[in-house]
Design an enzyme around this catalytic site. Structure first.
Site, PDB file in Angstrom:
ATOM      1  N   TYR A 154       0.838  -1.198   0.000  1.00  0.00           N
ATOM      2  CA  TYR A 154       0.000   0.000   0.000  1.00  0.00           C
ATOM      3  C   TYR A 154       0.875   1.251   0.000  1.00  0.00           C
ATOM      4  CZ  TYR A 154      -3.333   3.478   1.756  1.00  0.00           C
ATOM      5  OH  TYR A 154      -4.094   4.603   1.922  1.00  0.00           O
ATOM      6  N   LYS A 158       1.274   4.454  -2.776  1.00  0.00           N
ATOM      7  CA  LYS A 158       1.047   5.860  -2.448  1.00  0.00           C
ATOM      8  C   LYS A 158       2.294   6.705  -2.704  1.00  0.00           C
ATOM      9  CE  LYS A 158      -3.249   5.445  -1.360  1.00  0.00           C
ATOM     10  NZ  LYS A 158      -4.306   6.068  -2.185  1.00  0.00           N
ATOM     11  N   THR A 189     -13.102   5.453   8.588  1.00  0.00           N
ATOM     12  CA  THR A 189     -13.773   4.933   7.400  1.00  0.00           C
ATOM     13  C   THR A 189     -13.790   3.417   7.464  1.00  0.00           C
ATOM     14  OG1 THR A 189     -11.705   4.806   6.124  1.00  0.00           O
ATOM     15  CG2 THR A 189     -12.956   6.875   5.990  1.00  0.00           C
TER      16      THR A 189
END
Length: 258
Positions: A154, A158, A189
């Site tokens: 991840y 990014k 979230t």
């Protein structure tokens, strides 16, 4: 005000961004996967109406070139132009690097890296053709500034967004296009709930403990909301940021100091 497209807008940060930009008076095209159509329509229906006209909901896959081309075309056709592109859609992965398969690596980069690349470039082509400049905004992360264990793939995706943002800003400045990215920290979230669950399973701790441990280092003393991130995107989408480009801006409550 401007005509805006926000990807990954069915929920989470994307939904909060779409709501804020509509409140700012922009006309907004929201998009997400076909499987998210119901939630996407809910997002569109929650957006306050603006004097210049209504908002639109579109479905598509940001990792597919033809799909992104259609999203940009349909936005410009239905709203009259594309002035601001917010490449928000993304996915997370929580896994030790030695356990990640090449296919799993590709899955993350297909959405987070390739997806942003496609949204950036298709939006730029549309804006150049319009001849009136524009603003392109991408979803990066604190993980674009620092690598974190168990989030390595991840993070690498990014970091790619951050580099792409810098390069695109330089290439498209002659066309009056600015390119910037927003870098959230820990946000309330469903994505972060899943990260917390995955970290908990790996480290054998209970629900919420992993997020609490990471959040303990936030200077302002709380995790962020989608609305916190949307405030920064509101600035990047508006005229006050006209002299700003190529930046990946932290909005993390004080987790990293760079």
């Amino acid at each position: 005000m401007s005509n805006v497209h926000v990807t990954g807008a069915a929920r989470g940060i994307g939904q909060a961004i779409a709501l804020r930009l509509a409140q700012d008076g922009h006309r907004v095209a929201v998009s997400d996967l076909e499987s998210m159509r119901g939630a996407l329509e809910d997002t569109r229906n929650e957006l306050p109406e603006v004097a210049a006209g209504g908002h639109v909901a579109l479905t598509g896959d940001v990792s597919d070139p033809a799909s992104v081309r259609a999203l940009v075309h349909d936005t410009a056709q239905q709203l009259g132009s594309l002035d601001v592109m917010v490449a928000n859609a993304g996915i997370a992965q929580t896994k030790a690097l030695l356990d990640v398969s090449p296919e799993e690596y590709d899955q993350v980069h297909r959405v987070n890296g390739r997806g942003v690349f496609l949204c950036y470039t298709e939006a730029a082509r549309q804006m150049i053709a319009q001849g009136t400049g524009g603003k392109i905004i991408g979803a990066a992360s604190i993980a674009a500034h620092k690598g974190f264990p168990l989030l390595g793939v991840y993070c690498s995706s990014k970091f790619a967004v951050r580099a792409l943002t810098q390069a695109a800003a330089q290439e498209w400045a002659p066309h009056g296009i600015t390119v910037n990215a927003y870098c959230p920290g820990i946000v309330e979230t469903s994505m972060w709930e899943q990260i917390d669950a995955d970290l908990g399973a790996i480290n054998h701790v209970g629900k919420g403990e992993s997020m609490a441990a990471m959040a303990a280092g936030i200077t302002l003393g709380r995790v962020s909301t989608g609305a916190d991130v949307a405030k920064l995107v509101s600035y990047l989408a508006g005229p006050d940021s006209d002299y700003m480009t190529g930046q990946s801006v932290l909005v993390d409550g004080g987790m990293l100091f760079i």
